[in-house]
Design a protein around this motif. Structure first.
Motif, PDB file in Angstrom:
ATOM      1  N   THR A 113       0.841  -1.198   0.000  1.00 33.08           N
ATOM      2  CA  THR A 113       0.000   0.000   0.000  1.00 33.08           C
ATOM      3  C   THR A 113       0.878   1.251   0.000  1.00 33.08           C
ATOM      4  OG1 THR A 113      -0.099  -0.271   2.393  1.00 33.08           O
ATOM      5  CG2 THR A 113      -2.039  -0.977   1.144  1.00 33.08           C
ATOM      6  N   ALA A 114       0.291   2.340  -0.469  1.00 32.02           N
ATOM      7  CA  ALA A 114       1.015   3.615  -0.517  1.00 32.02           C
ATOM      8  C   ALA A 114       1.476   3.993   0.880  1.00 32.02           C
ATOM      9  CB  ALA A 114       0.106   4.695  -1.090  1.00 32.02           C
ATOM     10  N   GLY A 137      -0.495   1.236  -6.634  1.00 32.81           N
ATOM     11  CA  GLY A 137      -1.821   0.861  -7.142  1.00 32.81           C
ATOM     12  C   GLY A 137      -2.019  -0.642  -7.228  1.00 32.81           C
ATOM     13  N   MET A 138      -1.348  -1.389  -6.357  1.00 34.10           N
ATOM     14  CA  MET A 138      -1.421  -2.851  -6.472  1.00 34.10           C
ATOM     15  C   MET A 138      -2.846  -3.369  -6.326  1.00 34.10           C
ATOM     16  SD  MET A 138       0.604  -5.654  -4.294  1.00 34.10           S
ATOM     17  CE  MET A 138       1.628  -6.798  -5.129  1.00 34.10           C
ATOM     18  N   LYS A 139      -3.568  -2.862  -5.350  1.00 38.26           N
ATOM     19  CA  LYS A 139      -4.938  -3.361  -5.154  1.00 38.26           C
ATOM     20  C   LYS A 139      -5.831  -3.001  -6.340  1.00 38.26           C
ATOM     21  CE  LYS A 139      -5.103  -3.754  -0.159  1.00 38.26           C
ATOM     22  NZ  LYS A 139      -5.694  -3.308   1.106  1.00 38.26           N
ATOM     23  N   GLU A 140      -5.653  -1.792  -6.861  1.00 34.34           N
ATOM     24  CA  GLU A 140      -6.436  -1.401  -8.041  1.00 34.34           C
ATOM     25  C   GLU A 140      -6.127  -2.343  -9.207  1.00 34.34           C
ATOM     26  OE1 GLU A 140      -4.869   0.629  -5.980  1.00 34.34           O
ATOM     27  OE2 GLU A 140      -5.590   2.707  -6.113  1.00 34.34           O
ATOM     28  N   CYS A 141      -4.851  -2.683  -9.358  1.00 31.91           N
ATOM     29  CA  CYS A 141      -4.463  -3.573 -10.451  1.00 31.91           C
ATOM     30  C   CYS A 141      -5.093  -4.954 -10.258  1.00 31.91           C
ATOM     31  CB  CYS A 141      -2.943  -3.703 -10.524  1.00 31.91           C
ATOM     32  SG  CYS A 141      -2.114  -2.199 -11.073  1.00 31.91           S
ATOM     33  N   LEU A 142      -5.040  -5.459  -9.027  1.00 30.59           N
ATOM     34  CA  LEU A 142      -5.632  -6.773  -8.759  1.00 30.59           C
ATOM     35  C   LEU A 142      -7.130  -6.760  -9.068  1.00 30.59           C
ATOM     36  CD1 LEU A 142      -3.794  -7.696  -5.430  1.00 30.59           C
ATOM     37  CD2 LEU A 142      -3.845  -9.141  -7.479  1.00 30.59           C
ATOM     38  N   GLU A 143      -7.797  -5.699  -8.632  1.00 28.07           N
ATOM     39  CA  GLU A 143      -9.240  -5.609  -8.888  1.00 28.07           C
ATOM     40  C   GLU A 143      -9.520  -5.538 -10.389  1.00 28.07           C
ATOM     41  OE1 GLU A 143     -11.807  -6.256  -7.389  1.00 28.07           O
ATOM     42  OE2 GLU A 143     -11.006  -6.335  -5.342  1.00 28.07           O
ATOM     43  N   ALA A 144      -8.699  -4.753 -11.086  1.00 30.11           N
ATOM     44  CA  ALA A 144      -8.915  -4.588 -12.530  1.00 30.11           C
ATOM     45  C   ALA A 144      -8.735  -5.923 -13.252  1.00 30.11           C
ATOM     46  CB  ALA A 144      -7.944  -3.545 -13.088  1.00 30.11           C
ATOM     47  N   VAL A 145      -7.736  -6.701 -12.837  1.00 26.85           N
ATOM     48  CA  VAL A 145      -7.498  -7.992 -13.490  1.00 26.85           C
ATOM     49  C   VAL A 145      -8.611  -8.964 -13.124  1.00 26.85           C
ATOM     50  CG1 VAL A 145      -5.948  -9.991 -13.550  1.00 26.85           C
ATOM     51  CG2 VAL A 145      -5.014  -7.689 -13.731  1.00 26.85           C
ATOM     52  N   ARG A 146      -9.052  -8.919 -11.885  1.00 25.38           N
ATOM     53  CA  ARG A 146     -10.157  -9.790 -11.465  1.00 25.38           C
ATOM     54  C   ARG A 146     -11.368  -9.574 -12.386  1.00 25.38           C
ATOM     55  NH1 ARG A 146     -12.121 -11.343  -6.124  1.00 25.38           N
ATOM     56  NH2 ARG A 146     -11.063  -9.638  -5.066  1.00 25.38           N
ATOM     57  N   MET A 192      -1.281  -2.089 -14.938  1.00 29.73           N
ATOM     58  CA  MET A 192      -0.003  -1.547 -14.485  1.00 29.73           C
ATOM     59  C   MET A 192      -0.203  -0.165 -13.890  1.00 29.73           C
ATOM     60  SD  MET A 192       3.099  -2.670 -14.515  1.00 29.73           S
ATOM     61  CE  MET A 192       3.213  -3.784 -15.874  1.00 29.73           C
ATOM     62  N   ASP A 193       0.300  -0.034 -12.684  1.00 31.17           N
ATOM     63  CA  ASP A 193       0.296   1.284 -12.037  1.00 31.17           C
ATOM     64  C   ASP A 193       1.536   2.024 -12.508  1.00 31.17           C
ATOM     65  OD1 ASP A 193       0.609   3.465 -10.418  1.00 31.17           O
ATOM     66  OD2 ASP A 193       1.104   2.274  -8.629  1.00 31.17           O
ATOM     67  N   VAL A 194       1.333   2.966 -13.420  1.00 32.58           N
ATOM     68  CA  VAL A 194       2.469   3.662 -14.028  1.00 32.58           C
ATOM     69  C   VAL A 194       2.606   5.090 -13.510  1.00 32.58           C
ATOM     70  CG1 VAL A 194       2.237   2.312 -16.133  1.00 32.58           C
ATOM     71  CG2 VAL A 194       1.106   4.538 -15.982  1.00 32.58           C
TER      72      VAL A 194
END
Ligand SMILES: Cc1cc2nc3c(=O)[nH]c(=O)nc-3n(C[C@H](O)[C@H](O)[C@H](O)COP(=O)(O)OP(=O)(O)OC[C@H]3O[C@@H](n4cnc5c(N)ncnc54)[C@H](O)[C@@H]3O)c2cc1C
Lengths: 293, 771
Positions: B401-402, B416-425, B648-650
């Motif tokens: 987390t940030a 943005g790891m959680k956002e990425c996980l949610e997006a892939v889910r 990807m959190d860029v």
């Protein structure tokens, strides 16, 4: 690459003459997609390269009198684009559909594919399963060689050093026949097969029973082979999956696959058993029938 | 197409940054106008060719070059015996021309410069070398044993004196706290970069003795330093070296070091007294260019009943090959995911790099991270299963987390790891598709990578010079390197945005050590971040100078002035304005005038890792998640990728089009690594030095990539951006292996994940396939 003299004879007889004159130092070239690669690698270093491209007629596809005749210089692309071949000799179209790239197919020839004698040659299995015969010309004139007798080992064929392949002669199939060539690769394109399975099926009237099957395998042995035991097993039997699975096991007896850095013998064996029934089923589907069981 | 998940808008609409612009040199490249090393020709240029070893390990008894020297057209023949000794690599264990013994088939034994490539090839064939073969060792574990043949006798051991070690918290206590523990061993193969453009360079001595090297290098300035050492060896201590970049036909880490062939080219040019170009054939590129190394990784991880990770313990053996290049330092990057992917309080990592008679190891995109992440992320799935969690939920529970400071001391800014996980889910339709075991399956692989440079050297800086001409055209001279990734375009966008001019008015010049200022090199996914910031601050400084001039011309306070569309105007009263070019001309055409030149040397606010290998060595961290849906043919073992998604959190997408290019290109490399790439060797000899047998994906094998760009706005990044050059291949292998497991229940712990490995039992009840 070593320097060489390039010849463009106007007839097969002249080509034979040049081959006889230069002996070991001469090499025929068709599309050059095998030969030039080997020359660049220094594996072949001919002083004389003899092209057949100016010989009239050797790039023609002719269908008459119950035979399809492919000139030795017919390109894979020409086969790919022939509606006749796609319709009546479908597994040959399968063979070229995924052979190299369009660029390769534009220049590479069916004659070169066969004469190169590679165990992986994509047209070898289909031509075996079509009972093809080769018309060759040498100093003593013409002779026919059954493709069944042509392959002698990796890179070795029944051609004498001063013989030229002129034509590949393929007997017409009955209208009820169907066929399939499966090229099993790691990659989907630009790849050589790990195993090739070619099947031609000729059903009895009614379509339920297999009258005759011709089964050819590539990379199952040091040369492309016919799986005779498997062919005998399925002849006269209905198109049942179980029958073809047994045929797969019998095909193993005709095979002697090798382990190389490309894959293992065990994997190739497994693929023979898996892909023979699959090729037969897909051939049948082409004539609107399904494999039962 | 990319889907962009944007953060709250900062208010100001951006003009150039965030736009989908094709790469500035794209047209040149597709029209064949870009000049690669292969195209380059100089008057009087000779062609160089290397004679390689015929043995994996042998004493050199004699080299007879007399027949080669007599061949007409040959202008120089060199060996280790008639040239000064030059050793390269960061442990300086690699003599550019081998003397006394060879340690690999790739070893340079002699070299020739001749009037044509054909003559050079012929001459090399005429060189006769007498060898006495020595016992060799190809397996790093065997090479560590007592009595194994020594690759470098003087070192006394095959184990490199680089004992990589990291301990955070108390890993043994972490193991005791765990309710579930999984221990496994993973194996990764040699793979290589497969640059479309093979390696090569052109060396030319000027009449005064200064040297110019034309090269597709990723490290212009470090290469300059290395080449100066060669000059010193030649007795040319006070001369200059200029390194000029050619267009780069792919690098991916392969051009991050200097190699013997470059020094050989310099030597040939020196002794022949003429420019010499040496370019690898494809076969040479495969066997002579160092590669991504083979790794054996033992790993254990544990978690509590609640699903919290308690420890991670990793022990690795790396095949270093016969010489040392950057491959031996990849554990410094492997540490990053090992210590900091997910919240894991107790960590132990040790790695040994071992000399063998194999090809040697260098940097390759991801720099160790793909190997480490394959082990970690494959095992995270296994651990989640043991503990009874959905693998994606398990990752959410432990996600970074940030604001966190990781056990290794990384200060995570945006995350943005959680956002990425949610997006892939969502994209994979995970909840619906998972757990069917019907030949179809889904899997994910998360990743962390440096996104704000990496302080590997004392400096992680990049210099930029900006000047403007009479017509408000901007020249940006950047120390950065564009190797196809689009740095030229991204830098132009950043400068355009800051200066208020359009992209078409900007010319970015990179690639000449006489012209631009210093940069440490194109590595560590750092260029957008570091060179981008450098360009940004240089542009800001140029803007300040312009506005100061305009303030006096317009009689307005400087703070009120801004530039947009190449017009300087007053924000308070937009009617008060002046064309930018008129401001510049007014500066030039007057007595006592001035010029607009600005420069900036940007070094990110980071620390070098300390003795314990801890510290905040990047200014930002990039997170992402790969997801795959696969179908496995149960009869043939073939894996078909049905869907592939990268979130990807860029930080901020400076150019979404180029970003997608990075994601798709990275995925192609990552999927190839997962399923088929494998540089096969037998007793040190590369068996597949060609594209027929080294299986890179073709277009037909490439699934469509769904790119999801998550923008979290990084505080230190230029316009909020973080680096993403390497991450797009890091998560591929575990995502695919996890999906294959979901489809079949088979866990394959080695790459590539071949049909053979899927069909045959690992326990040996059937002959095991694969290589
Ligand atoms: C990139 C690439 C991909 C490839 N992919 C495939 C593939 O997928 N499947 C496959 O099967 N092959 C593949 N090949 C190999 C090659 O393209 C084929 O074998 C092709 O059919 C060879 O034909 P050619 O006309 O180019 O033969 P050439 O190279 O000209 O000749 C091959 C050999 O046959 C001899 N020869 C040619 N014509 C005659 C003749 N009329 N009489 C007697 N001897 C003759 C030549 O002397 C030579 O020894 C590929 C090659 C490349 C370069």
């Amino acid at each position: 690459m070593r320097r060489f003299t390039y010849h463009e004879p106007k007839s097969i007889a002249d080509a034979v003459h040049l081959l006889s004159a230069y002996g070991e130092k001469a090499r025929l070239i068709a599309g050059g997609t095998d030969l030039v690669v080997e020359m660049k690698q220094g594996k072949k270093e001919p002083d004389h390269v003899i092209s057949l491209r100016s010989v009239p007629g050797v790039n023609e596809i002719n269908f008459s009198g119950g035979y399809l005749r492919l000139g030795a210089m017919v390109t894979h692309r020409a086969i790919e684009r022939s509606p006749l071949i796609r319709e009546r000799f479908t597994l040959l179209a399968d063979a070229v559909d995924n052979l190299g790239s369009v660029q390769v197919r534009n220049v590479a020839t069916v004659g070169g594919n066969i004469c190169n004698g590679a165990p992986s040659a994509d047209t070898a299995g289909p031509l075996l399963a079509l009972d093809a015969v080769l018309l060759v010309e040498g100093p003593e004139g013409e002779r026919n060689i059954s493709l069944n007798e042509f392959f002698r080992g990796p890179g070795k064929t029944a051609l004498a050093a001063n013989e030229v392949l002129k034509q590949i002669i393929i007997p017409e199939l009955p209208p009820e026949a169907c066929s399939r060539y499966l090229k099993h690769t790691r990659r989907k394109a630009m790849d050589l097969p790990l195993l090739g399975v070619a099947v031609t099926l000729i059903p009895e009237a009614g379509g339920e029973i297999c009258r005759e099957a011709r089964i050819a395998l590539t990379l199952a042995a040091p040369t492309p082979i016919r799986a005779i035991r498997a062919e005998k097993h399925v002849a006269g039997k209905p198109f049942y999956r179980a029958v073809w699975e047994e045929a797969g096991v019998l095909a193993l007896e005709d095979s002697s696959p090798r382990t190389s850095f490309r894959t293992t013998a065990a994997y190739r064996k497994k693929m023979i058993c898996a892909l023979l029934p699959r090729a037969a089923a897909e051939a049948l589907e082409r004539s609107g029938r399904t494999m039962k069981g | 197409m990319a889907k962009v998940l944007e953060p709250e808008s900062g208010g100001v609409a951006l003009q150039a940054v965030g736009k989908r612009l094709p790469k500035l040199d794209a047209l040149d490249k597709v029209q064949g106008k870009a000049v690669y090393i292969h195209d380059l020709k100089m008057p009087r240029m000779l062609y160089g060719k290397i004679l390689w070893s015929r043995h994996a390990h042998a004493r050199i008894l004699n080299i007879d070059t007399s027949r080669a020297e007599k061949l007409p057209g040959v202008r120089a023949v060199i060996t280790g015996y008639n040239t000064p000794e030059i050793k390269v690599g960061f442990l300086k264990d690699n003599p550019v021309l081998k003397k006394d013994k060879v340690r690999q088939y790739r070893d340079e034994v002699a070299a020739v410069a001749a009037e044509s490539l054909e003559i050079a090839e012929e001459a090399v064939r005429l060189i006769e070398v007498e060898y006495e073969p020595l016992p060799a060792v190809f397996d790093p574990v065997e090479a560590m044993r007592e009595g194994a043949p020594l690759i470098h006798e003087e070192k006394g051991s095959n184990i490199l004196k680089l004992p990589w070690k990291l301990i955070c918290g108390d890993p043994d206590e972490g193991r005791r706290q765990a309710d579930f523990v999984v221990e496994e061993t993973f194996l990764l193969p040699w793979v290589t970069h497969c640059c479309l453009g093979t390696s090569g360079c052109l060396a030319e001595f000027q009449p005064g003795g200064n040297l110019t090297v034309y090269s597709p290098t990723q490290i212009r300035y470090l290469a300059q330093r290395d080449f100066l050492e060669a000059m010193a060896a030649l007795g040319l201590k006070d001369k200059r070296v200029r390194v000029v970049s050619t267009a780069i036909g792919g690098a991916f880490g392969s051009k991050l070091d200097t190699y013997p062939f470059e020094f050989i080219t310099i030597l040939l040019a020196y002794y022949a007294g003429r420019p010499v170009k040496l370019v690898f054939s494809r076969e040479e590129e495969f066997f002579a260019t160092p590669a991504r190394q083979k790794v054996e990784a033992k790993i254990a991880q544990g978690c509590t009943r609640e699903g919290r990770l308690t420890f991670r313990d990793v022990e690795m053996v790396l095949d270093n090959g016969a010489y040392t290049s950057w491959g031996a330092t990849t554990p410094s990057v492997m540490m990053m995911p090992i210590s900091s992917l997910y919240k894991v309080p107790n960590v132990r990592y040790t790695a040994r790099c071992v000399y063998t008679n194999n090809i040697y190891a260098t940097a390759m995109r991801g720099y160790g991270n793909p190997q480490a992440t394959f082990a970690i992320e494959s095992q995270i799935d296994a651990l989640a299963e043991q503990a009874g969690f959905d693998p994606l939920e398990f990752r959410m529970l432990n996600a970074n987390t940030a604001g966190e400071v990781t056990p290794q001391g990384f200060k995570v800014g945006s995350c943005g790891m959680k956002e990425c996980l949610e997006a892939v889910r969502e994209s994979l339709n995970w909840n619906e598709k998972r757990g069917k075991r019907n030949g179809r399956g889904v899997g994910v692989g998360s990743l962390i990578h440096v996104g704000g440079g990496a302080r590997i050297y004392k400096s992680d800086a990049c210099g930029t010079i900006i000047k403007l001409d009479d017509f408000a055209k901007v020249t940006v001279m950047s120390g950065a390197t564009d190797m196809g990734q689009g740095s030229d375009t991204v830098i132009a966008q950043i400068v355009a945005e800051e200066l208020g001019v359009c992209i078409g008015d900007i010319k970015v010049i990179m690639g000449n050590t006489d012209l631009e200022t210093w940069d440490v090199g194109a590595h560590a996914s750092r260029t957008t971040f570091v060179a981008g910031n450098s360009a940004l601050y240089a542009a800001r400084s140029a803007k300040e100078q312009i506005l100061a001039l305009a303030a006096s011309l317009l009689n307005e306070p400087q703070e009120d002035l801004a530039i947009k569309n190449s017009v300087v105007y007053s924000r308070r009263n937009p009617a008060v304005s002046m064309q930018l070019e008129r401001v510049l001309r007014a500066a030039h055409f007057k007595t006592g005038g001035t010029q607009i030149v600005a420069s900036h040397f940007y070094d990110p606010p980071t620390q070098m890792l300390d003795k314990e290998m801890k510290g905040n060595f990047s200014a930002a961290y990039t997170y992402g998640v790969h997801g795959a849906e696969v179908e496995v043919d149960r009869e043939t073992g073939r894996v078909e990728i049905l869907k592939y998604v990268i979130a990807m959190d860029v930080g901020k997408a400076i150019n979404p089009m180029l970003l997608e290019g990075q994601l798709e290109g990275g995925a192609a490399m990552g999927i190839g690594y997962s399923l088929m790439e494998n540089l096969q060797t037998e007793k040190g000899k590369v068996l597949n030095p060609n594209f027929l047998d080294y299986k890179m994906l073709t277009f037909a094998d490439m699934p469509e990539i769904t790119s999801i760009i998550v923008e979290t706005g990084e505080r230190f990044g230029p316009f909020g951006a973080k680096g993403i050059g390497e991450p797009p291949l890091v998560g591929s292998a575990p995502a695919i292996a996890n999906a294959v497991y979901d489809a079949t229940g088979k866990r394959v712990r080695s790459l590539p994940l071949t049909p053979e490995k899927l069909l045959f039992d690992a326990d040996g009840s059937e002959e095991r396939g694969g290589e």
